[in-house]
Design an enzyme around this catalytic site. Structure first.
Site, short mmCIF file in Angstrom:
data_model
loop_
_atom_site.label_atom_id
_atom_site.label_comp_id
_atom_site.label_asym_id
_atom_site.label_seq_id
_atom_site.Cartn_x
_atom_site.Cartn_y
_atom_site.Cartn_z
N GLY A 1 -21.57 9.83 31.94
CA GLY A 1 -21.93 9.90 30.53
C GLY A 1 -21.02 8.98 29.74
CB SER B 1 -15.01 14.09 18.76
OG SER B 1 -16.06 14.21 17.82
CD GLU B 2 -13.79 16.09 22.58
OE1 GLU B 2 -13.71 17.21 22.05
OE2 GLU B 2 -14.86 15.43 22.63
CD GLU C 1 -26.36 6.34 36.49
OE1 GLU C 1 -25.66 6.82 37.40
OE2 GLU C 1 -26.81 5.18 36.50
CB ALA D 1 -32.24 4.21 30.40
CD GLU E 1 -24.98 5.44 19.15
OE1 GLU E 1 -24.15 4.62 18.75
OE2 GLU E 1 -26.12 5.57 18.66
N GLY F 1 -24.93 32.62 3.31
CA GLY F 1 -25.03 33.97 3.85
C GLY F 1 -26.19 34.07 4.83
CD GLN G 1 -18.96 32.27 6.46
OE1 GLN G 1 -19.52 31.84 7.47
NE2 GLN G 1 -18.43 33.48 6.40
CB ILE H 1 -32.98 8.75 28.58
CG1 ILE H 1 -32.04 8.54 29.77
CG2 ILE H 1 -33.51 7.43 28.04
CD1 ILE H 1 -30.74 7.85 29.45
#
Length: 397
Positions: A134, A367-368, A130, A127, A364, A340, A337, A160
């Protein structure tokens, strides 16, 4: 087509042997939806423990103390995610919810929590996040007030994993030794502690998750992991072991999507020929395979670096997580794709993978955030090199 581990020099026979164990176990995983999510999740933990696979996530101590085999963790997560993302999630959370205890906890805490988690008898949780904290862990507000022989917890954790089904949580809370990240302490909080309430909520994927509300929850100081004020460092050290494994799980999802797609395009006929004979389809398949293989190289390179060279390996771990999760999103999108309408039908495997791969780019460390970690490490290295070169030049002069 089934799953086999990569035949690469990063891996030795012990990892291939473990991968074969995982593949055998994964072949028997029941499809999702066999029962209530909480029961299904606990069932995965029990089954993983009975199969001995949780030994990878909750290792026994060795001659040098507790140590993770990150390559084995990656191999296990890739194989499990290929078959079931929920099973993979429960495997990973057993490690994340006990890793800080194994690496930094007292002998008493290790004796109490690690064995039951390793055997799959108890479910673990971690945990940290929050509502306002984050990716920015230093902004954490949950307070642990010193009250003699205990801390009294007040605040809220959210997003959590295993909230409501875990038997214990490793919790980070602010004890105030210093501002920001240096004022956080890690402690083990049993799920039945008075003043702790769990409120599960639903995601777009089958994943036990929710919020934890602490309202005067009293935690004995014997439950503190490591030293007060070291919680952030302790958590980051744990993530360094597990962050590459998120990339491995993403590879498992991407490989499953690729195998399903290969079978689809080989059998589906359009305009008098199979889809596999179309050059436009072939180029898309090539893009997918390149994404999968480059991701695997990044992931197992990071795991090898952590296992063999030691240290933090933070840059390698962040690169692995970033590259693999972003690539898996592209591969699964291409699979939708090429399938279909069958790619978006409710209950179909490709539609399920499409939902399951998306959160991997967030949890976790989004990406940024990984990009920031990588860039800052590169800048720090460049500054250190420039300083060293400057000193060398001055000496020469």
């Amino acid at each position: 087509m089934g799953w086999t581990l990569w035949d690469w020099p990063f891996l030795d026979e012990t990892h291939h042997s473990k991968a074969r164990e995982v593949a055998g176990f994964a072949a028997g995983i029941a499809p999702h939806g066999a029962g209530p999510l909480a029961d299904e999740a606990r069932g995965h933990v029990r089954a993983l423990g009975e199969a001995g696979l949780l030994d990878i996530a909750v290792p026994e101590p060795g001659a040098g103390g507790y140590a993770f085999d990150v390559r084995a963790l990656c191999a296990a997560r890739e194989g499990l995610a290929y078959a079931s993302v929920l099973a993979d999630t429960m495997f990973a959370m057993q490690g994340l919810g006990t890793g800080p205890i194994a690496l930094f906890g007292s002998d008493a805490l290790r004796d109490r929590y690690l064995g039951p988690a390793r055997r799959g008898e108890k479910v673990a949780g971690l945990a940290i996040s929050e509502p306002e904290a984050g990716s920015d862990v230093a902004a954490m507000a949950t307070e642990a007030r010193d009250d003699g022989d205990a801390y009294v917890l007040t605040g809220e954790k959210t997003w959590i994993s295993n909230a409501g089904i875990a038997d214990h949580y490793v919790v980070l809370a602010r004890t105030g030794e210093a501002p920001g990240a240096r004022g956080l302490t890690a402690m083990v909080v049993d799920a039945d502690t008075p003043g702790l309430k769990a409120e599960p909520f639903d995601l777009i994927v089958p994943h036990p998750i929710g919020r934890l509300i602490f309202d005067g929850a009293r935690v004995p100081k014997t439950s503190v992991i490591g030293r007060p004020g070291e919680g952030f460092k302790l958590a980051m050290a744990t993530f360094d072991h597990f962050r590459p494994t998120v990339g491995a799980a993403a590879i498992g999802v991407a490989r499953r999507a690729m195998d399903e797609t290969l079978a689809r395009v080989a059998s589906r006929r359009m305009f008098g020929r199979t889809m596999a004979e179309s050059e436009s389809v072939q180029t898309k398949l090539a893009d997918c395979q390149v994404d999968i293989e480059t991701s695997a190289l990044a992931v197992y390179r990071a795991a090898w670096t952590k296992d063999v060279k030691g240290g933090r390996a933070t840059r390698e771990a962040s690169i692995a997580k970033l590259v693999a999760t972003e690539a898996a999103q592209r591969v699964v999108d291409a699979a939708v794709q090429l399938h279909g309408g069958m790619g978006v039908i409710e209950g179909g495997i490709i539609g399920q993978l499409y939902r399951e791969v998306r959160p991997m780019r967030i949890y976790e460390g989004a990406s940024e955030v990984q990009k920031l970690v990588i860039a800052r490490d590169v800048l720090a290295e460049a500054a250190a090199t420039a300083q060293t070169d400057g000193k060398a030049g001055g000496s020469a002069a």
